[in-house]
Design a protein around this motif. Structure first.
Motif, PDB file in Angstrom:
ATOM      1  N   VAL C 124       0.908  -1.335   0.078  1.00 16.03           N
ATOM      2  CA  VAL C 124       0.007   0.037   0.032  1.00 16.03           C
ATOM      3  C   VAL C 124       0.930   1.099  -0.015  1.00 16.03           C
ATOM      4  N   VAL C 126       3.024   4.714  -1.021  1.00 15.24           N
ATOM      5  CA  VAL C 126       2.406   5.913  -1.245  1.00 15.24           C
ATOM      6  C   VAL C 126       2.487   6.594  -2.828  1.00 15.24           C
ATOM      7  N   ALA C 127       3.085   5.706  -3.526  1.00 15.71           N
ATOM      8  CA  ALA C 127       3.285   6.303  -4.993  1.00 15.71           C
ATOM      9  C   ALA C 127       1.528   6.178  -5.726  1.00 15.71           C
ATOM     10  N   GLY C 128       0.808   5.218  -5.067  1.00 14.02           N
ATOM     11  CA  GLY C 128      -0.577   4.969  -5.350  1.00 14.02           C
ATOM     12  C   GLY C 128      -1.245   5.237  -3.949  1.00 14.02           C
ATOM     13  N   ILE C 129      -1.425   6.295  -3.498  1.00 16.94           N
ATOM     14  CA  ILE C 129      -1.689   6.687  -2.108  1.00 16.94           C
ATOM     15  C   ILE C 129      -3.110   6.334  -1.614  1.00 16.94           C
ATOM     16  N   TRP C 130      -3.795   6.283  -2.896  1.00 20.14           N
ATOM     17  CA  TRP C 130      -5.487   5.729  -2.489  1.00 20.14           C
ATOM     18  C   TRP C 130      -5.608   4.347  -1.735  1.00 20.14           C
ATOM     19  N   ARG C 131      -4.432   3.492  -2.116  1.00 21.74           N
ATOM     20  CA  ARG C 131      -4.251   2.034  -1.500  1.00 21.74           C
ATOM     21  C   ARG C 131      -4.132   2.275   0.213  1.00 21.74           C
ATOM     22  N   LEU C 133      -4.919   5.113   2.031  1.00 18.81           N
ATOM     23  CA  LEU C 133      -6.214   6.026   2.468  1.00 18.81           C
ATOM     24  C   LEU C 133      -7.372   5.017   2.625  1.00 18.81           C
TER      25      LEU C 133
END
Ligand code: AMP
Ligand code: AMP
Ligand code: AMP
Ligand code: AMP
Ligand code: MG
Ligand code: MG
Ligand code: MG
Ligand code: MG
Ligand code: MG
Ligand code: MG
Ligand code: MG
Ligand code: MG
Lengths: 218, 218, 218, 218, 218, 218, 218, 218
Positions: C124, C126-131, C133
């Motif tokens: 998860v 933070v380069a794809g932070i929705w994961r 959140l």
């Protein structure tokens, strides 16, 4: 012997400083090691070889191999007789963990080659400090203490605060990550608040033993 | 205020994690610090400032200065009231040497700001280990121990082997040469054989106190 | 047993700090590991072995091998029974990428040995932070969060700003070049602006688990 | 005394290891130093202070100042009497360049405080090796040699190959650029091919003197 | 040739600076090396290959292999004729230990390719300084001295203080621990108090030989 | 799939930033890579895999292997179709030496996967600067230049002074000794006096290509 | 002018790459800066000076001082007119903390000198990530984003995962201890998992602005 | 003279190597420098002092001051007459930027002291490579080239590829951040692909001049 490289043994060393040149084999070729062993056999008759891998030892000419005793744990070989030390040991080799056993062995093998017996006190690191406290009197009775430790190397500092002996710290490459192959243990010993702690190179059991020899001969 | 730079306070922080944003003043200008103090006074009413030099504090507008209490040893200032902690301290701050006193003070001041009292046990480094052994029971009775040490930082390893408490190591920049401004203490704590020892940045008494707050609030 | 080295187990450790000594196998020989396993079987009856390669495990005497359960991903072996944890997990293990899976597994295996169940939330970063959140509430409900990340290790900072839990960062050696075998992740966590983030050694899932144990027992 | 910090002197040290605790003043405040001097005057009656700047010394209360003798070159102060050593010196302090004079002075002052006289042989670095060769016999006659050198620190290696004495290397911060504040001298001494050379921290004349004391007392 | 990568030989180099481009093979693929050898054979007719492993050499197409002479110790291969140097050698290659033999060989092979004979004086490190002092006059009679040393690399400093020749230091990766793969030898040479000592990269026998060529051609 | 670890693909990435997540395979296990490839085939239909060894690729299930095209030089694999770029290339990939060919290939393969053609100009390092000067106009005609260089990495500085293009420097691990695995090339590019030169990680051809994509899409 | 040193301005630079040479004043003397300012006034009529201390600016001859506008926060001076940029800004300068304000100012001043307006979005670091998430759409609307961050520098990674813009990371020297004067921020950006993030030197707002200029001109 | 420390001048140096000992003043005290100057005046009659601050020079006894000529830019002082070099210069000193002027001056002053005239070619760094290309023939006509450069130090590599002269690189501490006080320039020169480039210590104009002297005397 072809491939043996230009070799000049420092045979006057024992006369100058009291013990003879040992051979650091790590970056030497088998022909170079063989040449040195052969010359030593024919002249002074004995020699210590350190950081010698089992593979290189096995690749030496059979007659040289036969004239040497190889010890796998310390990675040393001895050519010629080892004069057993008379009297009780005057050097303690104390280690923090059993992972430091190879370095302990190198110090012990070097001192044995120089005719000194040693007292080993292993695996008494300070995370369980009772192990060390139980042995303090025994350690304090030795003029020289070789303190072997990796990782954070807290042991030599604690020792230097507890015993009057001359303490020689040997940092080891035990550990991972921030242990950085022994650099942290080395720096910790150098920055130690233990007064009068001296230090040798990482994993240098040989050097600690030589320092002990200088001490014992004075 | 001119020269105050673009400032966005994270005022939702206390709601999310349980304690509010402190202001790291080291690389901020006086107008920036003044702007933050002024806004804080007018909104939430309190604020902790860390790494604030006496010179910068003195250069703040007099009304702001007057609304803050400055502590030179910890280099902190507090705006607004500090709620004194009720009950006995649950955090011990243990240090190796008296040279670590500033960092001890920063941890203590931060916890005081957050309403926690602390028990200080200073200058008990392992070069004279009896000093620590005398206090072990007292330390072991605290849920959280902040262990502050520079140079070779052997203290936190010994402590982590002696007490069941949650131990947070703070390496300090005490020492010279191979101490490398705290890098050796930091590496030693990270490479420690003391099980479950956690670490924060060099000289980061503030961070250790915040970690203690997370612990105490859980 | 020949070649087993001088071994002194710290068997009083559990009594002092609440959990027993685990064996770091990386720089130990097979005879040393066998000696420790054998002694442990005959005395306390259980033991955790970490950083144990499959090759070394397979080289142990068959009866010891048979008494241990080896897990290849975490490189751990357990001698004796693992007491399953009762109740819901109180520790989340959150990782930035699936390349960090070995370190996650070591933390999980250690906590399992100590009788604690865990909640894994992997990949998860933070380069794809929705994961991240999406999982914040779940993570915030845990008293302890072990945050595992390599490369630039931005995840623990973001986490420490989002949840009130006690966060223990574990930098990993994932990455190349400027990742420098985990040094960058380590430094980033230490220099983090996430308040109260604590850190352990590179790839030290074991140490994070021990810290979690200290927390849970207080 | 306000601002004096928590101070615990290790007054049992002399009993354990043979010489008493010296005070490293670099990161201590003037009130802390004053508190230590005052307590020492009232109890054991003497004390060595190291790395004490002239400014801090001058800022001590006049009565304490008057009871101490300050030496600017070694940056040491002595409280109480210094017992002059009887008999000829048994320690040589050899330096590579005159830029190393401060460190030579710290070693000498420390040994003087402990009652030992010393023989100084300065500025005999190996870029002009005749300077050293002229003095070899004199040096070889001493049981202990403290070898002080900065930059590439070749002197201790050459010395360790020439004399049987116990050699303690002190790397200094002399030099610039790749000398890296003494790091290169330190590494060179540790990696030295001079057998049995031991090393202390950069600029640590005090530590070398303490090691010499351990030697002389054995 | 497939897989040979984009290759542009700097064939104008000899015209500009006096000697032609050699090929650093370490990170090149076998097809790339083959392409370069093949082109060189068809155009200028000769070429030096350095840091070429025996495995890669053996994997070259047989006709290319047959047109080259491979030397295992220096890890060089020569395509085309080597013009033997007329007259007595004007370059001495002096080494500290026999572990430095590979680097000595690379310098010698490079100079041989450029038509220069050399005088080798090996294993004369300063731990037994008589070995060097015996040869000083011989060394001083050479215009250029290539000084090869690892570990603490004290030899080039001593040499630079003894002979008027142009001295080019080559640090080697010989040693372990604080030798740091040659970094300490490199730093020691750079920080040397030996006046006018110049330095090339670690293990760079080739570079030292090129510098010697620049000297000899002026 | 057993052993596949917890995997969460960032499938919203292309929507957010314009290109999809590639898979860094270096520290992933074969089951993890297989799981990712399988999921990608079944959902988005395509995926780029980087730093994938030939051994790991060969160990994938045959049906996945068959659905991917592997390129040994760039160590990339592509699942699904690569849309060939229409029109002339807008990105030049310029390298200093043929030893940098793998990194050039990774940048090229990544841009090809994203549908961009490239112009390669290899082996034009500044030791023979005519090679670069001959190609300056061609390079200056490209909006984006990826400049790949190891060792001292002087090429990107020279380029940045000669062309108006957007220059992205990629340091490579080419070289030995003081090249320090690419660290020197990296530092040189960062400290460059070439104005407006930007840099990515050592050997990071993939990252340079992604930056080029950001440029081209704006 | 005496003491002005040998100065050769690269006046053809603007013709080659699109913007003119700025003067890095940090290690230049006042006479050198005066000479450059004077020559520039008499030839091209304008010039940007960076890293110019207020003291040096004040020490310039009055007529030159009067012809320049000095900005203390960015430490820049501009000689000649700054052409204000027409139209809305195409570059966002985003910073993690208000301590980074000087570097933000240098980037802004440089772009202003080159005729570009900018949009500043400061103090939106990820420890309170809502601050960044609120501004994402605004940032994503800019072709170029300069992301300025110190300490652990997590901001640029998060940004690179959220916006399609071309992101140029500027690590800053903000922080202490393990922040190591910006080295950690630099390494973290280079090792970032944010795809296509490019990086410039520590505190190099000027370089980021030049890169932005290359982008905008293409 | 009190406080002058133990000083032994290496007055046989000129006889051995062709030029006399210079005095590195950086870590020497004023009394030490005065003692050396006084002794030199009374014996050999001349001496070069390097890294001498204006403050220390001014603090020397007036008669010594009056017998010396101080040059602020090179921070050198000369006692006694400087024999002007006859004939055209045989050494070029080439620098990358005007920020390197101090180091250029030190090399020039040293050569002047040794009776050699020099040709300065400054500020011809490769970011505007036309500046260097214009002067190539002039440089190539000199037997020795001292190439002075900081930051990424690309100049010496380019030069070594263009001229047959003997090239001595001097890295300087010019730059900031990743320039790391000259470490990057130093490493870049050592890792250079410019064949036969030799290197001296950071900012060591003196050492480069000494190397040039060795060259010119052969
Ligand atoms: N110059 C010095 N260098 C290194 N250690 C010192 C020096 N002077 C005193 N010490 C020791 O450093 C320790 C410092 O402990 P503390 O003063 O409690 O921080 C004590 O054990 C001193 O004996
Ligand atoms: N600027 C300089 N950089 C490096 N070495 C120098 C410099 N000036 C003088 N030296 C040499 O440094 C050595 C210093 O020895 P000492 O002065 O005894 O510490 C002498 O051999 C000098 O010739
Ligand atoms: N002494 C300190 N050490 C480390 N972090 C701190 C300290 N004081 C405050 N902080 C935190 O550092 C961060 C700095 O953010 P900024 O002030 O915006 O640069 C905030 O999240 C603070 O909570
Ligand atoms: N703040 C800055 N940071 C980095 N480079 C700069 C800066 N300001 C100017 N420069 C560039 O640095 C180079 C310095 O060259 P010189 O002034 O000749 O040493 C020139 O190419 C400038 O364009
Ligand atoms: Mg153990
Ligand atoms: Mg104390
Ligand atoms: Mg992932
Ligand atoms: Mg001298
Ligand atoms: Mg030898
Ligand atoms: Mg090439
Ligand atoms: Mg802020
Ligand atoms: Mg310039």
């Amino acid at each position: 012997m072809s491939g043996a490289g230009g070799i000049v043994l420092d045979d006057a060393r024992a006369g100058r400083i009291g013990f003879d040149e040992a051979i650091l084999c790590e970056q030497k070729t088998v022909p170079q090691i063989a040449e040195i062993a052969s010359r030593s056999r024919d002249t002074v008759g004995r020699r210590l070889f350190t950081r010698l891998s089992a593979e290189k030892f096995a690749a030496l000419p059979p007659d040289l191999c036969g004239a040497m005793i190889y010890d796998a744990q310390s990675r040393t070989a001895v050519l010629g007789a080892t004069a057993p030390g008379a009297g009780p040991p005057r050097v303690a080799i104390v280690s923090a963990g059993s992972s430091d056993a190879n370095v302990v062995a190198e110090a012990q093998a070097t001192l044995a080659y120089f005719g000194q017996s040693t007292q080993k006190i292993e695996d008494v690191g300070v995370a369980g400090i009772w192990r060390l406290l139980e042995r303090v009197d025994e350690i304090a009775s030795m003029p020289v203490v070789i303190a072997v430790a990796g990782m954070d190397a807290a042991l030599p500092t604690v020792l230097a605060g507890l015993v009057p002996s001359f303490v020689i710290g040997v940092p080891t490459s035990t550990g991972y990550g921030a242990a950085r192959g022994g650099e942290t243990a080395l720096s910790a010993m150098l920055a130690s608040c233990g007064p009068g702690l001296t230090v040798v190179n990482i994993d240098n059991g040989y050097g600690a033993a030589c320092a002990a020899m200088r001490f014992l001969r004075m």
